[in-house]
Scaffold this motif. Structure first.
Motif, short mmCIF file in Angstrom:
data_model
loop_
_atom_site.label_atom_id
_atom_site.label_comp_id
_atom_site.label_asym_id
_atom_site.label_seq_id
_atom_site.Cartn_x
_atom_site.Cartn_y
_atom_site.Cartn_z
N LYS B 32 51.16 -8.08 27.32
CA LYS B 32 52.61 -8.60 27.34
C LYS B 32 52.38 -10.00 26.90
N ARG B 33 51.89 -10.94 27.97
CA ARG B 33 51.96 -12.12 27.92
C ARG B 33 50.28 -12.82 27.61
N ALA B 34 49.71 -11.81 26.96
CA ALA B 34 48.32 -12.12 26.77
C ALA B 34 47.92 -13.34 25.94
N SER B 35 48.83 -13.89 24.95
CA SER B 35 48.91 -14.72 23.98
C SER B 35 48.29 -16.25 24.91
N ASP B 36 49.52 -16.45 25.74
CA ASP B 36 49.09 -17.96 26.41
C ASP B 36 48.15 -17.84 27.24
N ILE B 37 47.89 -16.79 27.93
CA ILE B 37 46.59 -16.82 28.94
C ILE B 37 45.41 -17.05 27.95
N VAL B 38 45.22 -16.34 26.92
CA VAL B 38 44.06 -16.18 25.96
C VAL B 38 43.77 -17.72 25.48
N ASN B 39 44.99 -18.09 25.01
CA ASN B 39 44.98 -19.53 24.26
C ASN B 39 44.44 -20.61 25.57
N THR B 40 44.87 -20.59 26.64
CA THR B 40 44.39 -21.44 27.48
C THR B 40 42.84 -21.38 27.84
N LEU B 41 42.56 -20.00 27.98
CA LEU B 41 41.15 -19.71 28.33
C LEU B 41 40.22 -19.83 27.35
N ALA B 42 40.86 -19.88 26.07
CA ALA B 42 39.92 -20.33 24.89
C ALA B 42 39.55 -21.73 24.83
N MET B 97 52.89 -20.65 15.99
CA MET B 97 52.62 -19.00 16.13
C MET B 97 53.93 -18.47 16.60
N LYS B 98 54.43 -18.99 17.89
CA LYS B 98 55.48 -18.49 18.59
C LYS B 98 56.63 -18.60 17.82
N ALA B 99 56.91 -19.78 17.08
CA ALA B 99 58.17 -19.91 16.25
C ALA B 99 58.16 -18.93 15.19
N GLU B 100 57.00 -18.54 14.62
CA GLU B 100 56.94 -17.55 13.68
C GLU B 100 56.57 -16.12 13.77
N ARG B 101 56.75 -15.99 15.03
CA ARG B 101 56.54 -14.53 15.60
C ARG B 101 55.38 -14.05 15.20
N ILE B 102 54.21 -14.86 15.05
CA ILE B 102 53.06 -14.07 14.77
C ILE B 102 51.97 -14.31 15.81
N GLU B 103 52.05 -14.60 16.88
CA GLU B 103 51.38 -15.16 18.15
C GLU B 103 50.60 -13.68 18.40
N ARG B 104 49.33 -13.79 18.70
CA ARG B 104 48.67 -12.60 18.98
C ARG B 104 47.16 -13.01 19.49
N LEU B 144 42.06 -15.22 9.45
CA LEU B 144 43.03 -15.99 10.07
C LEU B 144 43.91 -16.41 8.78
N ALA B 145 43.44 -16.39 7.57
CA ALA B 145 44.22 -16.76 6.32
C ALA B 145 45.34 -15.87 6.30
N ALA B 146 45.02 -14.56 6.48
CA ALA B 146 45.90 -13.33 6.30
C ALA B 146 46.72 -12.93 7.52
N MET B 147 46.80 -13.91 8.50
CA MET B 147 47.17 -13.60 9.76
C MET B 147 48.71 -13.16 9.98
N ASN B 148 49.23 -13.81 8.85
CA ASN B 148 50.68 -13.59 9.02
C ASN B 148 51.07 -12.41 7.75
N ARG B 149 51.11 -11.16 8.70
CA ARG B 149 51.14 -10.10 7.40
C ARG B 149 52.26 -9.90 7.00
N GLU B 150 53.31 -10.41 7.45
CA GLU B 150 54.83 -10.08 6.97
C GLU B 150 54.78 -11.10 5.64
N SER B 151 53.97 -11.93 5.58
CA SER B 151 54.44 -12.91 4.38
C SER B 151 53.34 -12.30 3.22
N VAL B 152 53.82 -12.34 1.83
CA VAL B 152 53.00 -11.97 0.82
C VAL B 152 52.03 -13.32 0.59
N ARG B 153 52.54 -14.43 0.69
CA ARG B 153 51.60 -15.36 0.23
C ARG B 153 50.35 -15.51 1.31
#
Lengths: 201, 477
Positions: B32-42, B97-104, B144-153
């Motif tokens: 659930k809240r992995a993204s924040d923890i992993v970002n910090t630990l990264a 990433m949060k604002a675009e809802r693609i945080e993983r 990473l380039a294709a990370m935003n799967r919803e976006s065609v571009r």
């Protein structure tokens, strides 16, 4: 004596089964004969002292690749008459490619001379008293362990990438949640209704 | 004990690999809240790796794994810069990433693995190690380039980058096989030994193929085609990462392979590098003129800057290599600052990236406008700012090596590209405001402040950067 007897046995069975692979009409039988051919090939490798190659042939080709093939052939309904339809039309092109390959092979065997230095550049063969498997293992896991590990990481990235790019958690698909199923109680699922006769719900 | 000594030089890499795999596990468990923890630990993992890099010996070159892995001053400095650039990229992506809802949680892990690949690249002292490092970093970058799967571009950017990147890898492999065939070894020192008596035509063909493949990675002309599309399509923080870290790594590899494996074929590769430098600088300057999208503009800007950085490499010698290294460090900080502003450009919850969207930014959001203006002036090479020194040293190096044509091209390309940098500033300061943009998040403020301080302050205190560049090239001379 025994070795040469086994050599003739493996070699003749190998040749016969290889010929049957390309002449049999039933593809399932052809694949089964290919498996037989590979077993005999592995036997020849054993006689030549290449025990690692023999085991790899059996484990990888017979154990995995051909079984997969068998499944594919049995599942697909291949119409061989249709496949053979274009045979005559494409025959000249096929003959041409085959001819070029044959010419190249002849060239390699008849005319090719390795550079005199090339022999010296060749890596030293395995030390005395070491099996092939051990020698290969040393190269892969000791001498080139760094390459091996980095290659492993590349595969890991490929796996993460495949999951990241293709795994969708769709909301509109019902998934099985075993824990919830087990935790379900009778009260949540069953409702007792007093139905009057002749009226229905 | 002996085994420990064999592995010790690669300790930072091993630590980073283990930590990124641990973060992957952590991400799966926290869900659930992995993204924040992993970002910090990264970020923590990057810091730990940087400390380990600093600890693995200070002097001279240490070889490991049969001479295919080297830790020398170039590798140490580049690794620190790569880790720094990766950390900046992770910091800049949190909010976006949060604002675009693609945080993983896989996102920082892939960044770490890509950084690991880059570290392997700059430490490679053989063709196989080089190729494996390159593949590791590229593969993570494609994802990473294709990370935003919803976006065609974004998907298109990923696919384009992947297909062309695979082609570049193929070129490198083909070149490497030719070099191996003619030199008889894949180790850099062995290759240099074999070429002592003059390079065979086959080796030169191989060198050209390897150069072509590496040119793709630093987006030098004629292998630049992917850059604008990928920069535009990928999520902006990923683009910022593309513009910074992989270029550092690929340029370091280029330096090492040219000066450690092919020093005796210098006559042959010098022409190729000089051509790539001229073509990239000119194309970056002219093609940038017609861009409307800020990310495409920065893509062409990066092509042009890589061209000028290559000038130092073509000129060679102490001056030349130092100029290239200096250019890389300065460009890294400037481009990160520019991207920090581009990432922050959000209007009505959506990212805007056309140059017209910057209209009147100076009145609605003076801080961002000032940052971007400072970055644009610095990238242009206006004298007291950091970018000036980068171009100045490349210019001097070209003159010292008697490459007057290259020096003239630098000035010419800078003059032409000044137009599009100035246009962005003009749009921000003189056009009618287009409505306010969102407040810049804290982490982006931090990064842009760092860049601004660097761009304005380098003139007062240039020694650290100069010393860093000097230290990096010490092992090549």
């Amino acid at each position: 004596m025994i070795v040469s007897a086994f050599f003739w046995l493996f070699a003749s069975v190998l040749l016969v089964s290889a010929a049957l692979v390309i002449t049999l009409r039933n593809p399932v039988h052809a694949v089964l004969f290919l498996i037989l051919a590979f077993f005999n090939g592995a036997g020849l490798f054993l006689l030549a002292g290449a025990e690692f190659l023999a085991m790899i042939l059996v484990v990888v080709y017979v154990g995995a690749v051909l079984v997969l093939w068998l499944f594919i052939i049995m599942m697909l309904d291949v119409d061989f008459a249709e496949l053979k339809a274009g045979f005559i039309r494409n025959a000249p092109l096929g003959l041409l490619v085959g001819g070029v390959l044959l010419a190249e092979l002849l060239f390699v065997f008849l005319k090719w001379q390795p550079a005199p230095m090339a022999e010296k550049l060749r890596m030293a063969p395995a030390a005395q008293g070491m099996t092939n498997t051990e020698a290969l293992g040393r190269i892969l896991y000791t001498d080139h362990v760094y390459f091996f590990q980095v290659a492993g990481l590349i595969l890991l990235v490929a796996m993460i990438g495949a999951i990241v790019l293709s795994l969708h958690h769709r909301k509109d698909v019902k998934r099985q949640d075993v824990a919830r199923q087990v935790a379900r109680k009778r009260e949540e699922a069953v409702r007792l209704v007093d139905v009057e006769p002749g009226k229905g719900l | 004990m002996s085994i420990w000594n064999t592995f010790l030089p690669a300790l930072p890499e091993m630590a980073l690999a283990v930590m990124s795999m641990a973060l992957l596990m952590l991400g799966v468990f926290f869900r659930k809240r992995a993204s924040d923890i992993v970002n910090t630990l990264a970020l923590l993992a990057l810091a730990v790796t940087a400390v380990l890099v600093l600890m693995t010996g200070q002097q001279g070159a240490i070889f490991a794994f049969g001479g295919t892995f080297v830790v020398d001053s170039l590798a140490r400095v580049m690794k620190l810069l790569i880790l720094f650039a990766t950390a900046l990229a992770i910091i800049m992506s949190v909010g976006f990433m949060k604002a675009e809802r693609i945080e993983r949680f896989e996102y920082p892990v892939l960044m770490l693995l890509s950084a690991l690949g880059m570290m392997a690249m700059v430490s490679a002292h053989g063709l196989i190690a080089l190729y494996l490092g390159l593949e590791l970093q590229s593969l993570a970058l494609y994802v990473l380039a294709a990370m935003n799967r919803e976006s065609v571009r974004s998907s298109e950017a990923g696919l384009k980058y992947f297909v062309l990147g695979a082609l570049a890898s193929g070129l490198i492999l083909y070149g490497a096989s030719l070099v191996y065939g003619f030199a008889g070894t894949t180790g850099f020192s062995g290759i240099a030994q074999a070429l002592k008596g003059g390079a065979h035509l086959g080796v030169i063909t191989g060198i050209v193929f390897i150069l072509a493949g590496l040119a793709f990675k630093i987006s030098a002309v004629p292998f630049h085609m992917w850059t604008p599309d990928v920069y535009e399509g990928a999520p902006t923080p990923v683009t910022a990462f593309f513009a910074a870290a992989p270029k550092l790594a690929a340029m370091a590899v280029l330096m090492r392979i040219l000066y450690e494996a092919f020093p005796d074929a210098a006559e042959a590769w010098r022409q190729v590098v000089a051509f790539m430098a001229v073509a990239s600088a000119l194309l970056g300057a002219f093609a940038g003129l017609v861009q409307r999208n800020i990310k495409r503009l920065l893509a062409y800007s990066s092509i042009g800057h890589m061209g000028i950085a290559l000038v130092g490499l073509a000129a060679g010698g102490m001056e030349g290599l130092r100029a290239t290294m200096l250019y890389l460090v300065i460009y890294l900080l400037l481009t990160v600052g520019a991207f920090a502003v581009v990432i922050a450009m959000r209007r009505e919850e959506r990212a805007v990236e056309e140059i017209e969207d910057f209209a009147g930014l100076a009145s609605t959001n003076p801080g961002m406008a000032f940052t971007l203006a400072a970055m644009m002036f610095a990238l242009m090479g206006i004298p007291p700012l950091a970018g000036f020194f980068a171009k100045y040293f490349a210019f001097v190096a070209a003159l010292k090596a008697n490459m007057v044509a290259l020096a003239v091209i630098i000035v010419l390309a800078s003059a032409v590209s000044a137009f599009y940098y100035l246009r962005v500033i003009k749009v921000m300061y003189m056009d009618e405001p287009k409505g306010a943009v969102a407040e810049m998040p804290f982490e982006l403020k931090l990064v842009s402040a760092l860049s601004v301080v660097f761009a304005l302050g380098m003139v007062f205190w240039p020694q650290p950067v100069m010393q860093l560049a000097q230290a990096a090239i010490r092992s090549l001379l």
